[in-house]
Design an enzyme around this catalytic site. Structure first.
Site, PDB file in Angstrom:
ATOM      1  N   GLU A 114       0.816  -1.219   0.000  1.00  0.00           N
ATOM      2  CA  GLU A 114       0.000   0.000   0.000  1.00  0.00           C
ATOM      3  C   GLU A 114       0.843   1.260   0.000  1.00  0.00           C
ATOM      4  OE1 GLU A 114      -2.122   3.471   1.583  1.00  0.00           O
ATOM      5  OE2 GLU A 114      -0.447   2.425   2.531  1.00  0.00           O
ATOM      6  N   GLU A 115       2.005   1.220   0.634  1.00  0.00           N
ATOM      7  CA  GLU A 115       2.803   2.433   0.783  1.00  0.00           C
ATOM      8  C   GLU A 115       3.479   2.887  -0.510  1.00  0.00           C
ATOM      9  OE1 GLU A 115       2.567   4.290   3.149  1.00  0.00           O
ATOM     10  OE2 GLU A 115       2.177   3.175   4.997  1.00  0.00           O
TER      11      GLU A 115
END
Length: 337
Positions: A126-127
């Site tokens: 996600e990052e």
């Protein structure tokens, strides 16, 4: 939340924090969670995303109505867990391992109370590029709602901004720095492009506000006495308007002086909310645009985004406890929808 579960929630959060999972290196945490969820008598399914990287989907019931979802990866660098009377500390304590722990505890308690139509989805990447969410969308169990966990101060997000991440690469010509007329500096070209992009006005959405830009990385050149022939910058935009509109403006401003490579692009999101729950606009992006197969999206989690991605990352213990109760209440309300 039941007092008997207070220590378990905090200990689980610290255990998760103490397993390094910087983006790209989530395998150890994935293995830990797989074993934990299997012990919790969930049907745990693993999905390969890339070599050594897996998503996890854990379900109760054949077709869970509601999925609790967050991500396993963190930004660099790993910091071990710590605590005082008020906060838990460490990389991921806020974003998003405290959230993950609260979701596990909420699911455990709901199961003990006879609620079966729930699932847990934990993602990689996600990052950076949301690669886990993009892949996970292929294995939806048919849920009606997905509650995504990010730091919102335990308020339901009414909307969140879009995301656009770009790599700009300028090319020049190498030469001895004593003879600049014989070369062409890629770094100076790139700086000119960045100056022009910073002066762009993308307007202001009446709900989502202005688009903001961060120049997250710049690199180029080989030595101080060599005219650099290559330079690169990585830019991240949180867009109040469509990222396609932002990209169009950047292409015009760049005017062929640098190559533009799109790394991520997602649209602003208007999110599902419920009466009786406080709401707030969130200025960041999430995995939600890539999880369309999981049902209507909600966004809520303990902690402040101001305490994420920082040296002294932290989450308030009280908010972790509150999050368990809120997740349980949300799941019960959504099952009735």
């Amino acid at each position: 939340m039941k007092k008997t579960h207070r220590a378990g929630l905090f200990e689980l959060t610290k255990s998760l924090v103490d397993i390094p999972s910087v983006t790209g290196n989530e395998a150890a945490l994935t293995d830990f969670l797989f074993g934990l969820l299997a012990e919790e008598q969930f049907d745990v399914r693993s999905q390969d995303v890339e070599a050594g990287r897996r998503n996890l989907l854990a379900v109760r019931g054949d077709t869970p109505a509601v999925i609790l979802c967050t991500h396993m990866d963190t930004v660099p660098d790993w910091v071990a867990a710590g605590e005082d009377d008020v906060f838990l500390y460490g990389r991921g304590a806020c974003d998003a391992k405290g959230i993950l722990a609260a979701m596990v505890v909420a699911a455990r308690e709901l199961r003990g109370e006879g609620v079966k139509d729930i699932g847990l989805l934990f993602l990689v990447g996600e990052e950076t590029d949301s690669v886990g969410a993009k892949k996970a969308n292929l294995m939806s169990p048919g849920s009606k709602f997905i509650i995504v966990g990010e730091p919102t101060g335990n308020k339901l997000a009414s909307a969140h901004k879009g995301v656009l991440t770009l790599a700009l690469t300028a090319r020049g010509k190498a030469a001895h720095s004593a003879y600049p007329e014989r070369g062409e500096s890629a770094i100076l070209k790139l700086l000119d492009v960045l100056t022009d992009i910073r002066e762009l006005d993308f307007g202001r959405d009446p709900v989502l506000g202005a688009t903001v830009m961060n120049v997250g990385r710049i690199n180029g050149g080989t030595a101080s006495n060599v005219i650099p022939e290559r330079a690169e910058a990585v830019l991240s935009f949180r867009t109040g308007v469509s990222p396609d509109l932002v990209l169009s403006g950047i292409r015009s401003a760049t005017a062929g002086r640098a190559n533009i490579a799109v790394r991520t692009k997602s649209q602003p999101q208007v999110l599902f909310t419920l009466p009786g729950f406080p709401t707030e606009l969130m200025p960041y992006g999430t995995d939600i645009p890539y999880l369309t197969a999981f049902g209507r999206p909600l966004l809520l989690g303990p902690g402040s985004v101001l305490d994420a991605h920082v040296e002294n990352e932290r989450v308030e213990k009280r908010q972790l406890e509150e999050a368990v109760a809120i997740y349980k209440k949300l799941v019960r309300r959504l099952i009735e929808e």
